[in-house]
Design a protein around this motif. Structure first.
Motif, mmCIF file in Angstrom:
data_model
loop_
_atom_site.group_PDB
_atom_site.id
_atom_site.type_symbol
_atom_site.label_atom_id
_atom_site.label_comp_id
_atom_site.label_asym_id
_atom_site.label_seq_id
_atom_site.Cartn_x
_atom_site.Cartn_y
_atom_site.Cartn_z
ATOM 1 N N LEU A 19 0.836 -1.204 0.000
ATOM 2 C CA LEU A 19 0.000 0.000 0.000
ATOM 3 C C LEU A 19 0.869 1.252 0.000
ATOM 4 N N SER A 20 1.951 1.235 0.791
ATOM 5 C CA SER A 20 2.860 2.382 0.846
ATOM 6 C C SER A 20 3.502 2.646 -0.506
ATOM 7 N N VAL A 21 3.881 1.585 -1.207
ATOM 8 C CA VAL A 21 4.489 1.737 -2.532
ATOM 9 C C VAL A 21 3.497 2.366 -3.499
ATOM 10 N N PHE A 22 2.243 1.945 -3.447
ATOM 11 C CA PHE A 22 1.228 2.536 -4.327
ATOM 12 C C PHE A 22 0.989 4.009 -4.011
ATOM 13 N N ILE A 23 0.954 4.358 -2.734
ATOM 14 C CA ILE A 23 0.732 5.769 -2.339
ATOM 15 C C ILE A 23 1.891 6.634 -2.806
ATOM 16 N N ILE A 24 3.112 6.179 -2.564
ATOM 17 C CA ILE A 24 4.282 6.958 -2.987
ATOM 18 C C ILE A 24 4.328 7.069 -4.506
ATOM 19 N N GLY A 25 4.004 5.987 -5.208
ATOM 20 C CA GLY A 25 3.970 6.026 -6.668
ATOM 21 C C GLY A 25 2.948 7.014 -7.188
ATOM 22 N N ALA A 26 1.780 7.054 -6.556
ATOM 23 C CA ALA A 26 0.738 8.000 -6.970
ATOM 24 C C ALA A 26 1.185 9.435 -6.742
ATOM 25 N N MET A 27 1.887 9.688 -5.635
ATOM 26 C CA MET A 27 2.368 11.045 -5.360
ATOM 27 C C MET A 27 3.395 11.486 -6.402
ATOM 28 N N ILE A 28 4.302 10.586 -6.743
ATOM 29 C CA ILE A 28 5.325 10.921 -7.739
ATOM 30 C C ILE A 28 4.695 11.136 -9.106
ATOM 31 N N THR A 29 3.757 10.294 -9.474
ATOM 32 C CA THR A 29 3.082 10.416 -10.764
ATOM 33 C C THR A 29 2.299 11.719 -10.843
ATOM 34 N N GLY A 30 1.656 12.089 -9.760
ATOM 35 C CA GLY A 30 0.897 13.344 -9.731
ATOM 36 C C GLY A 30 1.791 14.540 -9.945
ATOM 37 N N GLN A 31 2.987 14.517 -9.364
ATOM 38 C CA GLN A 31 3.932 15.612 -9.553
ATOM 39 C C GLN A 31 4.463 15.644 -10.985
ATOM 40 N N ALA A 32 4.689 14.496 -11.557
ATOM 41 C CA ALA A 32 5.277 14.418 -12.891
ATOM 42 C C ALA A 32 4.312 14.876 -13.976
ATOM 43 N N SER A 33 3.020 14.778 -13.712
ATOM 44 C CA SER A 33 2.059 15.115 -14.760
ATOM 45 C C SER A 33 1.483 16.524 -14.604
ATOM 46 N N ALA A 34 2.106 17.374 -13.790
ATOM 47 C CA ALA A 34 1.622 18.742 -13.622
ATOM 48 C C ALA A 34 1.812 19.515 -14.929
ATOM 49 N N ASN A 35 0.810 20.272 -15.302
ATOM 50 C CA ASN A 35 0.873 21.050 -16.540
ATOM 51 C C ASN A 35 1.631 22.352 -16.313
ATOM 52 N N ASP A 36 2.298 22.820 -17.363
ATOM 53 C CA ASP A 36 2.965 24.118 -17.306
ATOM 54 C C ASP A 36 1.914 25.214 -17.372
ATOM 55 N N PHE A 37 2.317 26.400 -16.908
ATOM 56 C CA PHE A 37 1.406 27.548 -16.962
ATOM 57 C C PHE A 37 1.260 28.032 -18.401
ATOM 58 N N THR A 38 0.080 28.550 -18.711
ATOM 59 C CA THR A 38 -0.112 29.229 -19.992
ATOM 60 C C THR A 38 0.603 30.570 -19.889
ATOM 61 N N PRO A 39 0.860 31.231 -21.017
ATOM 62 C CA PRO A 39 1.538 32.535 -20.946
ATOM 63 C C PRO A 39 0.808 33.552 -20.059
ATOM 64 N N SER A 40 -0.519 33.570 -20.121
ATOM 65 C CA SER A 40 -1.254 34.532 -19.293
ATOM 66 C C SER A 40 -1.164 34.152 -17.811
ATOM 67 N N GLU A 41 -1.190 32.852 -17.512
ATOM 68 C CA GLU A 41 -1.049 32.412 -16.125
ATOM 69 C C GLU A 41 0.351 32.725 -15.609
ATOM 70 N N GLN A 42 1.360 32.504 -16.442
ATOM 71 C CA GLN A 42 2.740 32.801 -16.039
ATOM 72 C C GLN A 42 2.916 34.294 -15.804
ATOM 73 N N ALA A 43 2.290 35.130 -16.644
ATOM 74 C CA ALA A 43 2.360 36.582 -16.454
ATOM 75 C C ALA A 43 1.720 36.974 -15.136
ATOM 76 N N ALA A 44 0.583 36.343 -14.799
ATOM 77 C CA ALA A 44 -0.079 36.634 -13.522
ATOM 78 C C ALA A 44 0.789 36.221 -12.344
#
Length: 105
Positions: A19-44
């Motif tokens: 269970l711990s391995v699955f939780i840690i894997g999910a946390m790492i995967t969630g961080q890896a799939s974060a989207n970059d900001f759009t230009p307007s979001e980055q400007a904000a």
């Protein structure tokens, strides 16, 4: 007198480890799939960081000014007390306004 060594048995569950391995894997995967900001979001975000920086600068200046005022007031109080004591030791009176010792009448 004899010393007995006691053993503590620690139960380790393979299910908890899995269970711990699955939780840690999910946390790492969630961080890896974060989207970059759009230009307007980055400007904000950049504008927000700039405002935070300016506000921090103003807060730092105000804090330093307050500390300087407190230091100056404390220094003046200590100087007046010191001069008053020195003047009294020599039989004179200290005048804060003119910052001189004069003879007592």
């Amino acid at each position: 007198m004899s010393h007995a060594i006691t053993k503590t048995k620690v139960s380790f569950s393979g299910k908890i480890a899995l269970l711990s391995v699955f939780i840690i894997g999910a946390m790492i995967t969630g961080q890896a799939s974060a989207n970059d900001f759009t230009p307007s979001e980055q400007a904000a975000v950049n504008q927000h960081m700039e405002l935070l920086s300016e506000q921090q600068g103003r807060s730092d200046e105000a804090m330093i000014d307050n500390q300087q005022q407190d230091f100056d007031a404390g220094l003046e109080k200590a100087e007046n007390k010191f001069m008053s004591n020195i003047c009294n030791e020599h039989g004179r009176q200290y005048d804060n306004a003119t910052e001189v010792c004069y003879e007592q009448k």
